[in-house]
Design a protein around this motif. Structure first.
Motif, PDB file in Angstrom:
ATOM      1  N   ARG A   1       0.821  -1.222   0.000  1.00  0.00           N
ATOM      2  CA  ARG A   1       0.000   0.000   0.000  1.00  0.00           C
ATOM      3  C   ARG A   1       0.850   1.266   0.000  1.00  0.00           C
ATOM      4  NH1 ARG A   1      -5.358  -0.966   0.703  1.00  0.00           N
ATOM      5  NH2 ARG A   1      -5.988  -2.941   1.628  1.00  0.00           N
ATOM      6  N   SER A   2       2.127   1.121   0.339  1.00  0.00           N
ATOM      7  CA  SER A   2       2.982   2.310   0.511  1.00  0.00           C
ATOM      8  C   SER A   2       3.311   2.990  -0.824  1.00  0.00           C
ATOM      9  CB  SER A   2       4.290   1.912   1.210  1.00  0.00           C
ATOM     10  OG  SER A   2       5.118   1.186   0.316  1.00  0.00           O
ATOM     11  N   THR A   3       2.969   2.370  -1.962  1.00  0.00           N
ATOM     12  CA  THR A   3       3.353   2.933  -3.265  1.00  0.00           C
ATOM     13  C   THR A   3       2.302   3.888  -3.836  1.00  0.00           C
ATOM     14  OG1 THR A   3       2.432   0.990  -4.357  1.00  0.00           O
ATOM     15  CG2 THR A   3       4.789   0.952  -3.889  1.00  0.00           C
ATOM     16  N   ASP A   4       1.161   4.040  -3.164  1.00  0.00           N
ATOM     17  CA  ASP A   4       0.122   4.974  -3.656  1.00  0.00           C
ATOM     18  C   ASP A   4       0.593   6.419  -3.465  1.00  0.00           C
ATOM     19  OD1 ASP A   4      -1.354   2.665  -3.916  1.00  0.00           O
ATOM     20  OD2 ASP A   4      -2.827   3.151  -2.352  1.00  0.00           O
TER      21      ASP A   4
END
Ligand SMILES: NC(=O)c1ccc[n+]([C@@H]2O[C@H](COP(=O)([O-])OP(=O)(O)OC[C@H]3O[C@@H](n4cnc5c(N)ncnc54)[C@H](OP(=O)(O)O)[C@@H]3O)[C@@H](O)[C@H]2O)c1
Length: 278
Positions: free
Chosen positions: A273-276
């Motif tokens: 989720r950290s790549t949004d």
């Protein structure tokens, strides 16, 4: 209601058993295969009002439309397409040449696409149809020594899921059928292909792989006659699933894949989720 089937690879194995089961259920069948005389012998005694044997190598794209046209001219419609024709190009990736790779895809992937492309206009006109695409447990997990075969079966899985959504508005239902090991000629020298470019580094792995598959030949747990009857049941089922596993071993493989996907997704969820964008 009697249905019209178009089956690829009907001279042996799962395709032959599916044709027999469809006939036994009162359906009619265009049984296609590479060797017309073998088909005629295998289905001797069944009249052409019920069974139309047709020569078809699915890798011969020019022949595909002719076989579909002959079926429509003979029976008037196609209700069930069983994309079954295929073989296993096994072997370690580096030991399989580019030509053997292309041959594998010409039959197991592009042949299946061509047959489907030829049959779909009739099914869309009818506003009904069933497409059963035979994949494999090798379409769910990649295994060492099965990279090229698995790549083709994964391709058919993805294609089938997408196609299912595209043709559903026309009353056409697609079901992926993923068999485990079935006792056909699949692992026999008459069907299977192994890597042809021996590489010393892989000698031991390659030897173990051949022994493994040779040891399984004729010992597989799956009964193709039972699968033939299940395919008929799926073709008639009003709510046939998008994906069906054939055989206890296939059920275990799918459960293992689901568990691994779930575990890895959970374990790395925060990083994923950290790549949004914030
Ligand atoms: N048995 C298993 O353990 C297993 C497991 C998973 C998936 N599958 C899949 O099940 C399907 C059927 O295999 P099977 O187990 O019944 O094996 P099989 O006994 O070896 O039969 C294969 C059939 O496919 C036909 N075929 C191969 N290449 C073709 C081509 N280019 N054009 C037309 N027909 C062609 C063969 O025709 P010829 O007689 O002319 O060679 C034969 O009728 C394949 O798609 C295979 O990948 C099998």
């Amino acid at each position: 209601m009697s249905r019209i089937w178009f089956i690829t690879g009907s001279s042996r194995g799962i395709g032959y058993e599916a044709a027999r089961a469809a006939l036994a259920a009162g359906d009619r069948v265009a049984a296609t295969g590479r060797d017309l005389s073998a088909l005629q012998q295998r289905f001797a005694g069944t009249g052409t009002d019920r069974l139309l044997p047709l020569a078809l190598d699915v890798a011969d794209s020019a022949a595909v439309q002719a076989a579909v046209d002959a079926t429509l001219a003979h029976f008037g419609r196609i209700d069930v397409l069983l994309n079954n024709a295929g073989y296993g190009q096994l072997g370690l990736f580096e030991e399989i040449g580019a030509e053997a790779t292309q041959r594998q895809f010409a039959t197991n992937v592009f042949g299946l696409f061509d047959v489907t492309r030829a049959v779909l206009p009739a099914m869309r006109r009818q506003r009904s149809g069933r497409i059963l695409n035979i994949t494999s447990v090798g379409g769910i997990i990649g295994v060492a020594g099965g990279g090229i075969y698995c790549a083709g079966k994964f391709a058919v899985e993805g294609f089938s899921e997408a196609l299912a959504a595209e043709v559903e508005p026309f009353g056409i239902r697609v079901t992926i059928v993923g068999p485990g090991y079935f006792r056909t000629d699949f692992l026999d020298a008459s069907s299977i292909r192994h890597g042809e470019h021996a590489i010393a580094d892989y000698a031991e792995a390659s030897r173990q792989l051949r022994n493994f598959f040779d040891g399984r030949n004729r010992q597989q747990a799956g009964d193709p006659a039972k699968l033939g009857r299940v395919l008929v049941e799926l073709a008639h089922h009003p709510a046939a699933p998008l994906r069906f596993s054939a055989g206890s071993d296939a059920v275990e493989v799918v459960r293992g894949k689901i568990a691994r996907l779930a575990w890895e997704t959970d374990a790395f969820e925060a990083l994923s989720r950290s790549t949004d964008f914030a």
